[in-house]
Design a protein around this motif. Structure first.
Motif, short mmCIF file in Angstrom:
data_model
loop_
_atom_site.label_atom_id
_atom_site.label_comp_id
_atom_site.label_asym_id
_atom_site.label_seq_id
_atom_site.Cartn_x
_atom_site.Cartn_y
_atom_site.Cartn_z
N LEU A 13 24.64 -12.61 -78.38
CA LEU A 13 25.96 -13.25 -78.40
C LEU A 13 25.92 -14.60 -77.68
CD1 LEU A 13 28.90 -13.09 -79.24
CD2 LEU A 13 29.35 -11.69 -77.23
N LEU A 14 25.25 -14.64 -76.53
CA LEU A 14 25.13 -15.90 -75.79
C LEU A 14 24.31 -16.91 -76.59
CD1 LEU A 14 24.56 -14.54 -72.18
CD2 LEU A 14 26.61 -15.67 -73.05
N ALA A 15 23.24 -16.46 -77.23
CA ALA A 15 22.39 -17.36 -78.01
C ALA A 15 23.13 -17.92 -79.22
CB ALA A 15 21.12 -16.63 -78.46
N ALA A 16 23.99 -17.13 -79.82
CA ALA A 16 24.77 -17.59 -80.97
C ALA A 16 25.76 -18.68 -80.57
CB ALA A 16 25.50 -16.42 -81.62
N SER A 17 26.10 -18.71 -79.28
CA SER A 17 27.03 -19.72 -78.76
C SER A 17 26.34 -20.62 -77.75
CB SER A 17 28.21 -19.01 -78.09
OG SER A 17 28.88 -18.20 -78.99
N ARG A 18 25.06 -20.88 -77.98
CA ARG A 18 24.24 -21.64 -77.02
C ARG A 18 24.98 -22.86 -76.49
NH1 ARG A 18 19.33 -21.90 -75.36
NH2 ARG A 18 18.49 -20.42 -76.83
N ASP A 19 24.89 -23.03 -75.17
CA ASP A 19 25.49 -24.15 -74.43
C ASP A 19 27.02 -24.13 -74.45
OD1 ASP A 19 23.01 -25.23 -73.58
OD2 ASP A 19 22.77 -26.22 -75.51
N LYS A 20 27.61 -23.07 -74.95
CA LYS A 20 29.07 -22.91 -74.91
C LYS A 20 29.37 -21.68 -74.05
CE LYS A 20 29.76 -24.90 -79.43
NZ LYS A 20 29.79 -24.58 -80.84
N VAL A 21 30.48 -21.73 -73.36
CA VAL A 21 30.87 -20.61 -72.51
C VAL A 21 31.42 -19.47 -73.35
CG1 VAL A 21 32.34 -19.87 -70.60
CG2 VAL A 21 31.39 -22.19 -70.62
N VAL A 22 30.91 -18.28 -73.07
CA VAL A 22 31.43 -17.06 -73.71
C VAL A 22 32.19 -16.32 -72.62
CG1 VAL A 22 30.84 -14.92 -74.89
CG2 VAL A 22 29.46 -16.97 -75.28
N SER A 23 33.44 -16.03 -72.87
CA SER A 23 34.27 -15.38 -71.85
C SER A 23 33.80 -13.96 -71.56
CB SER A 23 35.73 -15.37 -72.28
OG SER A 23 35.93 -14.44 -73.32
N ARG A 24 34.11 -13.52 -70.36
CA ARG A 24 33.80 -12.14 -69.98
C ARG A 24 34.49 -11.18 -70.93
NH1 ARG A 24 31.75 -11.54 -64.92
NH2 ARG A 24 32.57 -9.42 -64.76
N GLU A 25 35.73 -11.52 -71.30
CA GLU A 25 36.50 -10.65 -72.19
C GLU A 25 35.84 -10.53 -73.56
OE1 GLU A 25 37.82 -13.23 -70.40
OE2 GLU A 25 38.85 -12.03 -68.89
N ILE A 47 23.99 -8.55 -66.97
CA ILE A 47 23.60 -9.96 -66.87
C ILE A 47 22.49 -10.12 -65.84
CG2 ILE A 47 24.38 -12.24 -66.09
CD1 ILE A 47 25.43 -11.74 -68.85
N GLY A 48 22.60 -9.46 -64.71
CA GLY A 48 21.57 -9.53 -63.67
C GLY A 48 20.22 -9.05 -64.16
N ARG A 49 20.21 -7.93 -64.87
CA ARG A 49 18.95 -7.41 -65.41
C ARG A 49 18.39 -8.35 -66.46
NH1 ARG A 49 21.61 -2.15 -66.24
NH2 ARG A 49 21.34 -2.67 -68.42
N ARG A 67 32.24 -19.78 -63.20
CA ARG A 67 33.20 -19.04 -62.35
C ARG A 67 34.58 -18.96 -62.97
NH1 ARG A 67 33.49 -18.03 -56.45
NH2 ARG A 67 35.68 -17.72 -56.03
N GLY A 68 35.08 -17.74 -63.02
CA GLY A 68 36.42 -17.49 -63.53
C GLY A 68 36.56 -17.53 -65.04
N VAL A 69 35.44 -17.81 -65.74
CA VAL A 69 35.52 -17.93 -67.20
C VAL A 69 34.58 -16.96 -67.89
CG1 VAL A 69 35.34 -19.50 -69.16
CG2 VAL A 69 36.12 -20.37 -66.95
N GLY A 70 33.29 -17.12 -67.68
CA GLY A 70 32.32 -16.28 -68.36
C GLY A 70 30.90 -16.75 -68.11
N PHE A 71 30.09 -16.75 -69.17
CA PHE A 71 28.67 -17.06 -69.06
C PHE A 71 28.24 -17.98 -70.18
CE2 PHE A 71 29.40 -12.98 -67.09
CZ PHE A 71 28.75 -13.11 -65.87
N ARG A 72 27.16 -18.71 -69.94
CA ARG A 72 26.61 -19.63 -70.93
C ARG A 72 25.09 -19.50 -70.88
NH1 ARG A 72 28.67 -25.00 -69.47
NH2 ARG A 72 27.17 -24.92 -67.81
N LEU A 73 24.46 -19.54 -72.06
CA LEU A 73 23.01 -19.59 -72.14
C LEU A 73 22.61 -21.05 -72.31
CD1 LEU A 73 20.39 -17.86 -72.34
CD2 LEU A 73 20.60 -18.08 -74.82
N GLU A 74 21.77 -21.53 -71.41
CA GLU A 74 21.33 -22.92 -71.52
C GLU A 74 19.85 -23.03 -71.25
OE1 GLU A 74 22.48 -24.74 -67.17
OE2 GLU A 74 24.09 -24.65 -68.64
N SER A 75 19.24 -24.07 -71.79
CA SER A 75 17.82 -24.30 -71.60
C SER A 75 17.60 -25.02 -70.29
CB SER A 75 17.26 -25.17 -72.72
OG SER A 75 17.35 -24.49 -73.95
N GLU A 76 16.54 -24.61 -69.59
CA GLU A 76 16.16 -25.31 -68.36
C GLU A 76 15.52 -26.62 -68.77
OE1 GLU A 76 13.60 -22.62 -66.31
OE2 GLU A 76 15.27 -21.52 -65.47
N HIS A 77 15.81 -27.66 -68.07
CA HIS A 77 15.26 -28.97 -68.40
C HIS A 77 14.09 -29.30 -67.52
CE1 HIS A 77 19.33 -29.03 -70.05
NE2 HIS A 77 18.76 -29.70 -71.03
#
Length: 77
Positions: A13-25, A47-49, A67-77
């Motif tokens: 789900l995070l990869a499908a929305s790469r670089d965009k925030v996906v809400s916790r909900e 998420i921790g695992r 914080r307060g929104v969700g999570f995002r998958l991003e590439s390390e530069h």
């Protein structure tokens, strides 16, 4: 270090929305479903695992908490 089904679903789900925030909900409703009555700490543990497994695999992607929104998958530069 194989991913569990839930870890895979969160990553997909995070990869499908790469670089965009996906809400916790959204994560909770799409991965666990809206009828899940458990704690949202379940998401934090998953998420921790997932972060640990990505680090161990030497992946160039990381899961970032917004914080307060969700999570995002991003590439390390």
């Amino acid at each position: 270090m194989a991913l569990t089904a839930k870890e895979f679903d969160v990553l997909a789900l995070l990869a499908a929305s790469r670089d965009k925030v996906v809400s916790r909900e959204q994560l909770m409703s799409e991965v666990w479903d809206e009828n899940w009555f458990g704690s949202t700490k379940t998401l934090d543990v998953t998420i921790g695992r997932l972060r640990n497994k990505l680090d161990e695999a030497g992946a160039h992607d990381r899961v970032v908490a917004i914080r307060g929104v969700g999570f995002r998958l991003e590439s390390e530069h």
